[in-house]
Design an enzyme around this catalytic site. Structure first.
Site, PDB file in Angstrom:
ATOM      1  CG  PHE A 239      33.960  53.703  48.151  1.00 42.17           C
ATOM      2  CD1 PHE A 239      34.833  52.530  48.551  1.00 42.17           C
ATOM      3  CD2 PHE A 239      34.252  54.277  47.207  1.00 42.17           C
ATOM      4  CE1 PHE A 239      36.071  52.237  48.030  1.00 42.17           C
ATOM      5  CE2 PHE A 239      35.510  53.966  46.276  1.00 42.17           C
ATOM      6  CZ  PHE A 239      36.400  52.734  46.790  1.00 42.17           C
ATOM      7  CB  ILE A 467      31.014  46.453  45.652  1.00 42.51           C
ATOM      8  CG1 ILE A 467      31.841  46.057  47.257  1.00 42.51           C
ATOM      9  CG2 ILE A 467      29.904  46.164  45.261  1.00 42.51           C
ATOM     10  CD1 ILE A 467      30.963  47.070  48.168  1.00 42.51           C
ATOM     11  N   GLY A 468      34.317  44.364  44.617  1.00 44.28           N
ATOM     12  CA  GLY A 468      35.550  44.319  44.437  1.00 44.28           C
ATOM     13  C   GLY A 468      36.284  43.850  45.911  1.00 44.28           C
ATOM     14  NE  ARG A 586      37.348  30.864  61.568  1.00 41.38           N
ATOM     15  CZ  ARG A 586      36.654  29.849  62.319  1.00 41.38           C
ATOM     16  NH1 ARG A 586      35.406  29.935  61.796  1.00 41.38           N
ATOM     17  NH2 ARG A 586      37.165  29.115  62.866  1.00 41.38           N
ATOM     18  CB  THR A 592      40.008  39.073  50.290  1.00 44.31           C
ATOM     19  OG1 THR A 592      39.137  38.470  51.219  1.00 44.31           O
ATOM     20  CG2 THR A 592      40.220  38.283  49.081  1.00 44.31           C
ATOM     21  CD  GLN A 596      37.383  45.389  51.442  1.00 47.43           C
ATOM     22  OE1 GLN A 596      36.365  45.859  52.042  1.00 47.43           O
ATOM     23  NE2 GLN A 596      37.527  45.838  50.280  1.00 47.43           N
ATOM     24  N   GLY A 662      34.933  45.891  56.034  1.00 47.08           N
ATOM     25  CA  GLY A 662      35.171  46.776  55.049  1.00 47.08           C
ATOM     26  C   GLY A 662      35.265  48.112  55.433  1.00 47.08           C
ATOM     27  CD  GLU A 663      30.943  50.629  55.981  1.00 45.59           C
ATOM     28  OE1 GLU A 663      30.123  51.361  56.013  1.00 45.59           O
ATOM     29  OE2 GLU A 663      30.429  49.149  56.132  1.00 45.59           O
TER      30      GLU A 663
END
Length: 697
Positions: A239, A467-468, A586, A592, A596, A662-663
């Protein structure tokens, strides 16, 4: 060779690394097959400030199976000691409790740990200071905040606008220290080989960026970059704390240098992660808003106080999002640091934006209530036509659509605006909303290599990290699209400095940066070798600079909706529903991507209601240093959480039209929870986490 239209991107392709992970054949840092390894266990300081006078290693060294003991008095000298976090064992100074001051190297992990406990240390202690205070006389303004933003901004007549505002909000919000806790703790294996004419070192590491590790660590040991190979094909979560090497990597390399020819394994315990690998700084944030009666902002200030370490500065960019989120002619932001005797803070999912937008979006909710305006309508009324900070046009700002789409799906129209108006038996029921933003940029310097093998497959290599998050799968899809072939004809190689250079998996830039390099390599490969390449044909190319990055403001946006239920007698808080609506360009892989976004939202609930690293200021250490006392949201805490996104392509962001995701899932989530809790109870909690005692007023 058959080809297909570019259609791999956008397909919910199952994770290509999934089988290896569920069968246990995916090798993580500590699991690589190295011959005859040794094991390391550290010796850590038990005082927060002072000097080491004596380290008695006699009993430890005599324990059967112990190979060597390192101390601050006899450790190998580093070639570069400019980094205060990494220059360990170079002198007798203690800068924080838990600092690495020695290590035992043994034939097995149990012996190393037992021997480390036998090392006796005598200190000369000094008074320490570990508590964040806004009146700290040592506080200062850093030169810049992470990664390179101006520390302060001051535009317009802020004080005059606040003084003349029809509606004024002046509130202080607090967030605690939080610690990264990925499933795989930080771990590495160091191999120091001096058998040939030239020293060659290999580091198997749990990292978000193999090239970043090599670039940082090689100079410390006087090595050329090519002498240090870093390998990380699979990483069990990260993270932000794994975005750079930390002192444990240096210690492992020191140990391997002391015992050349034998690999040294070092895995941090869960407890050790609370003092060695970074954490989110606590913050105190004061926000002032001035507005007209209709809710139009006339002034905004966002002042931030946070911690850094005396041994090395880290300045989080907590107020930066407030510089561009809403339109107002008068705006001031600032950051001040208190240098303390604590470990170095570092990146943790959406550093800056996560705590900063908790405060900012909570203040917007308070302003909406003061103006008697619906919180969604207030945000829409303050939409800027262009980026308020730079004046650039947006590459795509669809926050209003996120808010309205979410309102319709969440049933916002049925909401009574009055706090404490809904009950379900003994439960008080409320709903809250918050907006969110996160930068949508890319990192420079990424390259990729494509080779055509005799079996008719394209070997795509780039030193990226998974990282997954699904990197193995998403990059394969991007390569397949760019090469116009089926994904099963692409073989991806990542996580190794022997591959072309790649940036860190951080700042939601990974897929944007690495994908751009792969697309560039694919285009050049097809230009050079055509649609029927010969076996062995290969091309290496670097991602070009994106000219639109200087012309447009690249940001993702979101709206978070939360239903909170608070038990009227016990104060127990439950989140039965949460919805996030996102504008992220997009979707390279919807499967996935959803994972996330939901992961970020869940982490936001965790930060709002549970996570808090409690420091005992008498002794300087974190006392909640395990997953029993440091609670994170688990299955029982997460009920109906859903994430959707707008159907769009950001043609200005990169060749894929995607922005990182991701964030942004965590940004705004805590504010939406806090706003929902207030709507349910009528009690405004301005300090995270929100606990039962805080809502029992």
């Amino acid at each position: 060779m058959t080809s297909i239209p570019a259609a791999s991107m956008g397909a919910p392709l199952a994770r290509l690394d999934g089988y290896a992970k569920v069968t246990g054949t995916a090798r993580y840092a500590f699991e690589h097959d190295v011959g005859d390894p040794l094991y390391l266990h550290p010796v850590q300081s038990t005082v927060a400030r002072g000097t080491v006078r004596v380290m008695d290693t006699g009993r430890a060294a005599r324990l059967p199976g112990v190979v060597a003991v390192l101390t601050v008095f006899d450790a190998p000298a580093l070639a570069d000691t400019s980094d205060g976090e990494l220059s360990i064992l170079q002198d007798d100074r203690v800068h924080f409790r838990g600092q690495l001051i020695g290590a035992v190297i043994a034939e097995n992990a149990e012996t190393a740990r037992q021997a480390a406990d036998l090392v006796r240390v005598d200190y000369r202690t000094e008074p320490h200071h570990t508590e964040l205070r806004t009146d700290d006389p040592g506080r200062y303004a850093p030169d810049q905040v992470n990664p390179s933003f101006p520390t302060d901004t001051d535009d317009g007549d802020v004080d005059g606008a606040l003084a003349g505002a029809a509606v004024r909000i002046d509130r202080t919000y607090r967030t605690p220290a939080e610690h990264n806790n990925p499933m795989e703790p930080h771990a590495c294996i160091a191999v120091w080989d001096e058998s040939g004419d030239r020293t060659q070192v290999t580091l198997y590491d749990s990292t978000q960026g193999v090239h970043a590790v090599r670039t940082t660590l090689a100079p410390l040991f006087g090595l050329e970059p090519a002498q240090l190979r870093v390998v990380a094909p699979h990483v069990g979560g990260g993270f932000g704390a794994k975005g750079a090497p930390h002192a444990h990597n240096v210690l492992a390399l020191m140990a391997a240098r002391r015992t050349p020819g034998r690999p040294v394994k070092f895995a941090l315990t869960r407890q050790q992660m609370f003092s060695l690998v970074g954490y989110r700084t606590p913050t105190v944030q004061r926000i002032e808003l001035g507005a007209r009666p209709d809710g139009t902002l006339t002034a905004l200030t966002h002042e931030v106080f946070e911690t850094t370490s005396r041994v090395k500065e880290f300045a989080e960019q907590t107020a930066v999002a407030s510089r561009m989120m809403y339109a107002t002619p008068n705006r001031r932001t600032s950051h001040r640091l208190s240098p303390l005797d604590v470990p170095v803070p570092f990146w943790m999912r959406a550093p800056g934006e996560c705590p900063g937008m908790y405060a900012a979006e909570s203040a917007m909710d308070e302003l909406a209530l003061a103006c008697g305006i619906d919180p969604i309508e207030l945000r829409i009324r303050n939409e800027p036509d262009a980026d308020p900070e730079t004046g650039k046009p947006w590459s795509g700002r669809r926050l209003t659509e996120c808010l309205r789409t979410g309102a319709e799906r969440f049933g916002w129209a049925r909401r009574d605006p009055a706090p404490r108006a809904h009950r379900a038996g003994d439960w008080l029921v409320g709903t809250g909303v918050a907006a969110a933003t996160y930068p949508g940029g890319s990192m420079p310097g990424n390259s990729a290599r494509i080779e055509y093998d005799p079996g008719g497959r394209y070997i795509v290599g780039i030193g990226a990290a998974d990282i997954g998050t699904g990197t193995w799968t998403a990059l394969t899809q991007i390569a397949a699209d760019a090469l116009e072939v089926d994904p099963d004809r692409v073989r991806l190689r990542i996580g190794d400095t022997d591959l072309p250079e790649a940036s860190v998996a951080g700042g939601s830039t990974g897929i944007s940066s690495w994908g751009s390099a792969i697309v560039a390599a694919a285009r050049e490969f097809r230009h050079d070798h055509g649609g029927n390449p010969a076996a062995g044909a290969h091309t290496t190319a670097q991602a070009p600079e994106n000219p639109d990055a200087e012309k447009y403001a690249l940001h993702s946006f979101a709206a978070q909706f939360v239903e909170a239920r608070v038990h009227s007698y016990t104060g127990e808080i439950r989140i039965p529903r949460m919805l996030g609506v996102f504008s992220v360009g997009r979707a390279v892989n919807p499967r996935t991507l959803r994972s996330q976004l939901i992961g970020g939202m869940t982490m936001g609930i965790s930060g709002a209601l549970h996570e808090e690293s409690v420091r005992d200021h008498r002794f300087g250490h974190i006392v909640t240093q395990d997953l029993a006392s440091y609670h994170i949201s688990a299955h029982a805490d997460v009920q109906d959480v859903d994430a959707i996104w707008l159907d769009e392509v950001d043609e200005h962001a990169n060749p894929m039209g995607a922005r990182g995701a991701g964030e942004i899932g965590i940004v705004g989530a805590a504010a939406a929870v806090a706003n929902a809790v207030h709507h349910a109870t009528g009690i405004r909690v301005r300090t995270l986490p929100i606990t039962a005692d805080a809502v029992l007023g």
